[in-house]
Scaffold this motif. Structure first.
Motif, mmCIF file in Angstrom:
data_model
loop_
_atom_site.group_PDB
_atom_site.id
_atom_site.type_symbol
_atom_site.label_atom_id
_atom_site.label_comp_id
_atom_site.label_asym_id
_atom_site.label_seq_id
_atom_site.Cartn_x
_atom_site.Cartn_y
_atom_site.Cartn_z
ATOM 1 N N LEU A 88 -36.505 26.688 30.200
ATOM 2 C CA LEU A 88 -36.790 25.270 30.393
ATOM 3 C C LEU A 88 -38.159 24.900 29.822
ATOM 4 O O LEU A 88 -38.323 23.832 29.234
ATOM 5 N N THR A 89 -39.134 25.782 29.961
ATOM 6 C CA THR A 89 -40.469 25.488 29.447
ATOM 7 C C THR A 89 -40.519 25.500 27.919
ATOM 8 O O THR A 89 -41.507 25.045 27.340
ATOM 9 N N ARG A 90 -39.489 25.986 27.272
ATOM 10 C CA ARG A 90 -39.428 26.022 25.807
ATOM 11 C C ARG A 90 -38.944 24.703 25.202
ATOM 12 O O ARG A 90 -38.911 24.560 23.988
ATOM 13 N N LEU A 91 -38.560 23.758 26.017
ATOM 14 C CA LEU A 91 -38.074 22.464 25.518
ATOM 15 C C LEU A 91 -39.255 21.547 25.217
ATOM 16 O O LEU A 91 -39.453 20.505 25.832
ATOM 17 N N LYS A 137 -39.701 7.301 30.450
ATOM 18 C CA LYS A 137 -38.637 7.835 31.284
ATOM 19 C C LYS A 137 -39.076 9.127 31.954
ATOM 20 O O LYS A 137 -39.835 9.908 31.402
ATOM 21 N N LYS A 138 -38.561 9.325 33.164
ATOM 22 C CA LYS A 138 -38.898 10.518 33.933
ATOM 23 C C LYS A 138 -37.730 11.490 33.910
ATOM 24 O O LYS A 138 -36.577 11.101 34.108
ATOM 25 N N VAL A 139 -38.067 12.764 33.673
ATOM 26 C CA VAL A 139 -37.068 13.824 33.631
ATOM 27 C C VAL A 139 -37.410 14.849 34.700
ATOM 28 O O VAL A 139 -38.543 15.328 34.766
ATOM 29 N N LEU A 140 -36.427 15.161 35.522
ATOM 30 C CA LEU A 140 -36.580 16.202 36.517
ATOM 31 C C LEU A 140 -36.098 17.511 35.889
ATOM 32 O O LEU A 140 -34.940 17.630 35.497
ATOM 33 N N MET A 141 -37.012 18.456 35.733
ATOM 34 C CA MET A 141 -36.725 19.752 35.120
ATOM 35 C C MET A 141 -36.526 20.757 36.248
ATOM 36 O O MET A 141 -37.477 21.036 36.990
ATOM 37 N N VAL A 142 -35.306 21.299 36.368
ATOM 38 C CA VAL A 142 -34.968 22.167 37.488
ATOM 39 C C VAL A 142 -34.454 23.503 36.979
ATOM 40 O O VAL A 142 -33.522 23.533 36.169
ATOM 41 N N ALA A 143 -35.039 24.592 37.470
ATOM 42 C CA ALA A 143 -34.551 25.919 37.095
ATOM 43 C C ALA A 143 -35.025 26.962 38.092
ATOM 44 O O ALA A 143 -36.091 26.822 38.682
ATOM 45 N N SER A 144 -34.227 27.998 38.231
ATOM 46 C CA SER A 144 -34.644 29.151 39.023
ATOM 47 C C SER A 144 -35.860 29.779 38.357
ATOM 48 O O SER A 144 -36.065 29.628 37.152
ATOM 49 N N SER A 145 -36.620 30.507 39.138
ATOM 50 C CA SER A 145 -37.783 31.184 38.574
ATOM 51 C C SER A 145 -37.332 32.290 37.629
ATOM 52 O O SER A 145 -36.179 32.692 37.633
ATOM 53 N N GLY A 146 -38.220 32.745 36.793
ATOM 54 C CA GLY A 146 -37.894 33.813 35.848
ATOM 55 C C GLY A 146 -37.385 33.261 34.528
ATOM 56 O O GLY A 146 -37.905 32.270 34.017
ATOM 57 N N GLY A 147 -36.361 33.894 33.987
ATOM 58 C CA GLY A 147 -35.846 33.546 32.667
ATOM 59 C C GLY A 147 -35.330 32.120 32.549
ATOM 60 O O GLY A 147 -35.510 31.472 31.518
#
Length: 153
Positions: free
Chosen positions: A17-20, A2-12
């Motif tokens: 999101l990168t901690r998942l 399965k493909k997941v689109l990970m979307v977040a503003s830059s910074g915190g």
């Protein structure tokens, strides 16, 4: 896979999101964040798409927000994710709404910094996602659909 689109503003928001790690290791992740002068995530994560920063206090906000909607539509159609996961902030709104309209699963994780009230993006998306996760039990008391996921950090 399965493909997941990970979307977040830059910074915190992107840092959260990168901690998942469990999600990242289990699924094919496609990354979307804002383009700015402080790019650090491309070194550790293969960011697939950069979108312009949108500030709701800018004079050209309506035009930039419309452009962001078009860009989000394009990315979702091109990548065909099964799910969108976001930690906010404003750039995530178009991605989450369009994905939901297209029948995709949408998960929004409220920021770690939000202990007593939802962010603007959280308030806007609260009734329009499949799963709304908060990181603090205090926040779940006010929002009955919110699930306490614990702290990402």
């Amino acid at each position: 896979m399965k493909k997941v689109l990970m979307v977040a503003s830059s910074g915190g928001h992107m840092e959260e999101l990168t901690r998942l790690k469990k999600v990242i290791s289990k699924y094919d992740c496609c990354w979307v964040t804002e383009f700015n002068d402080f790019q650090t995530y491309g070194e550790n994560y293969d960011v697939n798409y950069y979108v312009m920063q949108v500030n709701r206090k800018e004079f050209f906000f309506p035009i930039k927000f419309l452009i962001l909607f078009v860009r989000a539509w394009y990315i979702i159609l091109r990548e065909k994710p099964d799910c969108v996961i976001s930690t906010g902030a404003l750039i995530s709104y178009p991605f989450c709404r369009i994905a939901k309209w297209m029948g995709k699963k949408v998960i929004f994780i409220e920021s770690f910094a939000r202990v007593n009230e939802l962010s603007l993006t959280g308030r806007l998306l609260y009734n329009h996602v499949n799963r709304f996760i908060v990181q603090w039990p205090e926040l779940s008391r006010e929002y009955d659909k919110a699930v306490v996921g614990g702290g990402i950090f």
